[in-house]
Write a protein that holds these residues in place. Sequence first.
Motif, PDB file in Angstrom:
ATOM      1  N   HIS A   1      10.917  12.176   8.491  1.00 49.79           N
ATOM      2  CA  HIS A   1      11.078  11.061   9.429  1.00 49.79           C
ATOM      3  C   HIS A   1      11.280   9.758   8.660  1.00 49.79           C
ATOM      4  O   HIS A   1      10.354   9.242   8.037  1.00 49.79           O
ATOM      5  N   LEU A   2      12.517   9.243   8.712  1.00 48.31           N
ATOM      6  CA  LEU A   2      12.865   8.026   7.973  1.00 48.31           C
ATOM      7  C   LEU A   2      13.405   6.914   8.881  1.00 48.31           C
ATOM      8  O   LEU A   2      13.929   5.923   8.377  1.00 48.31           O
ATOM      9  N   THR A   3      13.296   7.065  10.184  1.00 48.72           N
ATOM     10  CA  THR A   3      13.906   6.092  11.098  1.00 48.72           C
ATOM     11  C   THR A   3      12.884   5.121  11.700  1.00 48.72           C
ATOM     12  O   THR A   3      13.116   4.540  12.753  1.00 48.72           O
ATOM     13  N   ASN A   4      11.759   4.933  11.022  1.00 47.44           N
ATOM     14  CA  ASN A   4      10.701   4.064  11.555  1.00 47.44           C
ATOM     15  C   ASN A   4      11.216   2.668  11.875  1.00 47.44           C
ATOM     16  O   ASN A   4      10.956   2.129  12.958  1.00 47.44           O
TER      17      ASN A   4
ATOM     18  N   PHE B   1       0.791  -1.233   0.000  1.00 47.53           N
ATOM     19  CA  PHE B   1       0.000   0.000   0.000  1.00 47.53           C
ATOM     20  C   PHE B   1       0.826   1.287   0.000  1.00 47.53           C
ATOM     21  O   PHE B   1       0.276   2.353  -0.279  1.00 47.53           O
ATOM     22  N   PHE B   2       2.109   1.209   0.314  1.00 45.99           N
ATOM     23  CA  PHE B   2       2.914   2.432   0.390  1.00 45.99           C
ATOM     24  C   PHE B   2       3.330   2.872  -1.003  1.00 45.99           C
ATOM     25  O   PHE B   2       3.844   2.083  -1.796  1.00 45.99           O
ATOM     26  N   GLN B   3       3.116   4.162  -1.319  1.00 46.36           N
ATOM     27  CA  GLN B   3       3.401   4.676  -2.658  1.00 46.36           C
ATOM     28  C   GLN B   3       4.676   5.509  -2.721  1.00 46.36           C
ATOM     29  O   GLN B   3       5.000   6.038  -3.776  1.00 46.36           O
ATOM     30  N   GLN B   4       5.360   5.649  -1.588  1.00 43.23           N
ATOM     31  CA  GLN B   4       6.564   6.475  -1.510  1.00 43.23           C
ATOM     32  C   GLN B   4       6.286   7.934  -1.843  1.00 43.23           C
ATOM     33  O   GLN B   4       7.192   8.704  -2.151  1.00 43.23           O
ATOM     34  N   THR B   5       5.025   8.347  -1.778  1.00 47.07           N
ATOM     35  CA  THR B   5       4.691   9.729  -2.128  1.00 47.07           C
ATOM     36  C   THR B   5       5.144  10.708  -1.060  1.00 47.07           C
ATOM     37  O   THR B   5       5.545  11.830  -1.374  1.00 47.07           O
TER      38      THR B   5
ATOM     39  N   GLY C   1      13.613   3.497  24.031  1.00 52.72           N
ATOM     40  CA  GLY C   1      12.801   2.931  22.965  1.00 52.72           C
ATOM     41  C   GLY C   1      11.496   3.683  22.795  1.00 52.72           C
ATOM     42  O   GLY C   1      11.113   4.068  21.678  1.00 52.72           O
ATOM     43  N   LYS C   2      10.801   3.927  23.900  1.00 51.33           N
ATOM     44  CA  LYS C   2       9.541   4.681  23.839  1.00 51.33           C
ATOM     45  C   LYS C   2       9.790   6.139  23.446  1.00 51.33           C
ATOM     46  O   LYS C   2       8.988   6.740  22.730  1.00 51.33           O
ATOM     47  N   LEU C   3      10.904   6.701  23.919  1.00 55.22           N
ATOM     48  CA  LEU C   3      11.196   8.109  23.630  1.00 55.22           C
ATOM     49  C   LEU C   3      11.406   8.333  22.142  1.00 55.22           C
ATOM     50  O   LEU C   3      10.867   9.299  21.567  1.00 55.22           O
ATOM     51  N   PHE C   4      12.173   7.461  21.483  1.00 56.61           N
ATOM     52  CA  PHE C   4      12.406   7.623  20.046  1.00 56.61           C
ATOM     53  C   PHE C   4      11.109   7.450  19.260  1.00 56.61           C
ATOM     54  O   PHE C   4      10.868   8.175  18.281  1.00 56.61           O
ATOM     55  N   ILE C   5      10.272   6.494  19.662  1.00 55.06           N
ATOM     56  CA  ILE C   5       8.985   6.308  18.990  1.00 55.06           C
ATOM     57  C   ILE C   5       8.102   7.540  19.204  1.00 55.06           C
ATOM     58  O   ILE C   5       7.425   8.016  18.285  1.00 55.06           O
ATOM     59  N   LEU C   6       8.128   8.078  20.422  1.00 56.38           N
ATOM     60  CA  LEU C   6       7.348   9.273  20.736  1.00 56.38           C
ATOM     61  C   LEU C   6       7.804  10.460  19.895  1.00 56.38           C
ATOM     62  O   LEU C   6       6.977  11.197  19.329  1.00 56.38           O
ATOM     63  N   PHE C   7       9.117  10.665  19.792  1.00 54.76           N
ATOM     64  CA  PHE C   7       9.640  11.760  18.972  1.00 54.76           C
ATOM     65  C   PHE C   7       9.234  11.595  17.514  1.00 54.76           C
ATOM     66  O   PHE C   7       8.932  12.575  16.822  1.00 54.76           O
ATOM     67  N   GLY C   8       9.235  10.347  17.039  1.00 52.07           N
ATOM     68  CA  GLY C   8       8.820  10.093  15.658  1.00 52.07           C
ATOM     69  C   GLY C   8       7.368  10.505  15.435  1.00 52.07           C
ATOM     70  O   GLY C   8       7.034  11.119  14.409  1.00 52.07           O
ATOM     71  N   ALA C   9       6.500  10.180  16.390  1.00 52.35           N
ATOM     72  CA  ALA C   9       5.092  10.558  16.271  1.00 52.35           C
ATOM     73  C   ALA C   9       4.929  12.085  16.281  1.00 52.35           C
ATOM     74  O   ALA C   9       4.118  12.636  15.534  1.00 52.35           O
ATOM     75  N   VAL C  10       5.696  12.751  17.118  1.00 49.80           N
ATOM     76  CA  VAL C  10       5.613  14.207  17.194  1.00 49.80           C
ATOM     77  C   VAL C  10       6.143  14.841  15.907  1.00 49.80           C
ATOM     78  O   VAL C  10       5.587  15.841  15.417  1.00 49.80           O
ATOM     79  N   GLN C  11       7.209  14.271  15.339  1.00 49.29           N
ATOM     80  CA  GLN C  11       7.789  14.815  14.107  1.00 49.29           C
ATOM     81  C   GLN C  11       6.784  14.860  12.973  1.00 49.29           C
ATOM     82  O   GLN C  11       6.788  15.793  12.162  1.00 49.29           O
ATOM     83  N   VAL C  12       5.926  13.835  12.886  1.00 56.08           N
ATOM     84  CA  VAL C  12       4.939  13.809  11.801  1.00 56.08           C
ATOM     85  C   VAL C  12       3.588  14.342  12.271  1.00 56.08           C
ATOM     86  O   VAL C  12       2.569  14.131  11.624  1.00 56.08           O
ATOM     87  N   ARG C  13       3.583  15.008  13.437  1.00 59.10           N
ATOM     88  CA  ARG C  13       2.416  15.719  13.966  1.00 59.10           C
ATOM     89  C   ARG C  13       1.263  14.786  14.342  1.00 59.10           C
ATOM     90  O   ARG C  13       0.093  15.176  14.246  1.00 59.10           O
ATOM     91  N   MET C  14       1.592  13.599  14.789  1.00 58.84           N
ATOM     92  CA  MET C  14       0.570  12.694  15.327  1.00 58.84           C
ATOM     93  C   MET C  14       0.487  12.916  16.837  1.00 58.84           C
ATOM     94  O   MET C  14       0.875  12.075  17.642  1.00 58.84           O
ATOM     95  N   TYR C  15      -0.018  14.086  17.201  1.00 63.66           N
ATOM     96  CA  TYR C  15       0.016  14.494  18.603  1.00 63.66           C
ATOM     97  C   TYR C  15      -0.914  13.650  19.475  1.00 63.66           C
ATOM     98  O   TYR C  15      -0.602  13.363  20.632  1.00 63.66           O
ATOM     99  N   ALA C  16      -2.054  13.264  18.946  1.00 62.32           N
ATOM    100  CA  ALA C  16      -2.987  12.452  19.734  1.00 62.32           C
ATOM    101  C   ALA C  16      -2.357  11.112  20.099  1.00 62.32           C
ATOM    102  O   ALA C  16      -2.473  10.637  21.236  1.00 62.32           O
TER     103      ALA C  16
ATOM    104  N   GLY D   1       2.718   2.680  11.826  1.00 58.85           N
ATOM    105  CA  GLY D   1       1.569   3.494  11.455  1.00 58.85           C
ATOM    106  C   GLY D   1       1.891   4.908  11.052  1.00 58.85           C
ATOM    107  O   GLY D   1       1.176   5.507  10.248  1.00 58.85           O
ATOM    108  N   ILE D   2       2.990   5.484  11.586  1.00 58.36           N
ATOM    109  CA  ILE D   2       3.261   6.896  11.283  1.00 58.36           C
ATOM    110  C   ILE D   2       3.942   7.101   9.938  1.00 58.36           C
ATOM    111  O   ILE D   2       4.129   8.228   9.509  1.00 58.36           O
ATOM    112  N   GLN D   3       4.327   6.028   9.254  1.00 57.48           N
ATOM    113  CA  GLN D   3       4.864   6.075   7.887  1.00 57.48           C
ATOM    114  C   GLN D   3       6.231   6.756   7.760  1.00 57.48           C
ATOM    115  O   GLN D   3       6.647   7.527   8.618  1.00 57.48           O
ATOM    116  N   PHE D   4       6.846   6.458   6.651  1.00 58.66           N
ATOM    117  CA  PHE D   4       8.074   7.154   6.257  1.00 58.66           C
ATOM    118  C   PHE D   4       7.690   8.480   5.615  1.00 58.66           C
ATOM    119  O   PHE D   4       6.700   8.573   4.893  1.00 58.66           O
TER     120      PHE D   4
END
Length: 504
Positions: free
Chosen positions: A340-343, A270-274, A412-427, A333-336
Amino acid sequence: MEILKAGDLVHLRPELTIAACFLLLLLLDLFLPRRIGRSLIGWLGLAGVAVSAVFLALQWNPSEPVSLLGGSFRVDDFGTVLKLVFAGGTALVLLMGIGTAEREGIAAEGEATYLLLAALLGAMILASSADLITLYVGLETLSLSSYVLAGIRKKNRKANEGAFKYAVQGGISSALILYGMSFLYGISGSTELTAINSAVQAADASLTPLLYAAVFLLLAGFGFKIAAAPFHMWAPDAYEGASYPVAAFLAVVSKGAGLAVIFRLFYGVFFQQTLINGQNVSALEYDVFLAIMILAAAAMIVGNVLALKQKNMKRLFAYSGVANAGYLLVPIGIQFSAVHLTNFAELVYYLVAYLLMTVGIFAALLIVERLSGTEALLGFAGLYYRAPATTVALVLLLLSLAGFPVTAGFFGKLFILFGAVQVRMYALAIIMVVTSVLSYYYYFGILRQAFMRSEAPETAGARVPWTVYAVLWFCAVAGILLGFYPQGIISQVQNIFSVTVDLF
């Protein structure tokens, strides 16, 4: 399908080693006297996993991915890294299981050993599958072995009940996955992920309902495999009935294999690299990964809330595993994207941390059950006064699980949290923080029992093999050491992984 050539076998050495070891141990278990073979088979299984891990290390960072069997099996950095994690987890489980079979109610230790190897082989096939047929073969190899392992304590009523629920719900989930795959095959006319990806991107608008049906069927099926809420109902009963080593295997290796296939399948199809190219994401792609994020949020909330009232330790850590499945789904879920490319690196780092924490915890639970004769929270009462060294290791593991600073679980949780914030998934980030704080209540409740309760239950007096203590302390110390060098590990994984090379 392309015929496998003799020269291609060098790329399959890790899988062939596990398969050969499985067959060897199966034959040895038939002919060796039980008194001799009981521990020998366990050590031979551990040696086989170690040899396979060496072959995996030799495949690290190849110049380019290798496609075998007509492109249905890929040897790439994505698969190699995850297979090393699975091999490490299985090795720890095998070491913990040596010498514990009789006490755990397992009639033949050899059966558990080679079934664990069969399950590991299925997980390794899943990590390298680039075709729906190969993927399903690996999935069923892992699943069928896991069902038998969950019920291998034949005379234990809880084991029978948990294995029955696991097998029935597992069969339903496999049917859902097959049904979802049938939609993808009908749309594309192919079982190869790359061909399906091209067909999905070019699909007519009239086929959109079928694509959405495939997404939700696959997500429901694989949600069961990783015990993510609301598809987690089998986990507490299966964990409670299983032996401690088997419960640890289901919690880490089986869950990790499910996450690996979700990552490869959903990105591969499903990922289109867009987003990487700075273009707008399609409605289908947005909804696919939104659904993964909703599943992650549900798992974090449900797992932590239901863990609050648990008194049986296996059930408590089953619900903790549900919550951690949610944390591990977040990087998927937060995608590349361009920012943010470190998923994948974040997923691998937290998966390794979770593996160490969980295997170590189950080793601690086994020791406490031997000392107190109970699997309930009451068994930890006054533990510090009875087994101070074990309590220290337990503290290190629980701090990491709770996400306390300087531990691997925290970073581990901190890096995942920062990734979510980087792509504005604040909820999603807020849910991560709130549920992590919520988990402090039940993790620290165990420590409260260990340090602040003096009324210890009667000591069972059963002997604990040294291998269990070795696993406990290795996981406790490694979990702390991993927290001192998080960025270096994430950078190393990120340097060898490329979404366009490894997944397409």
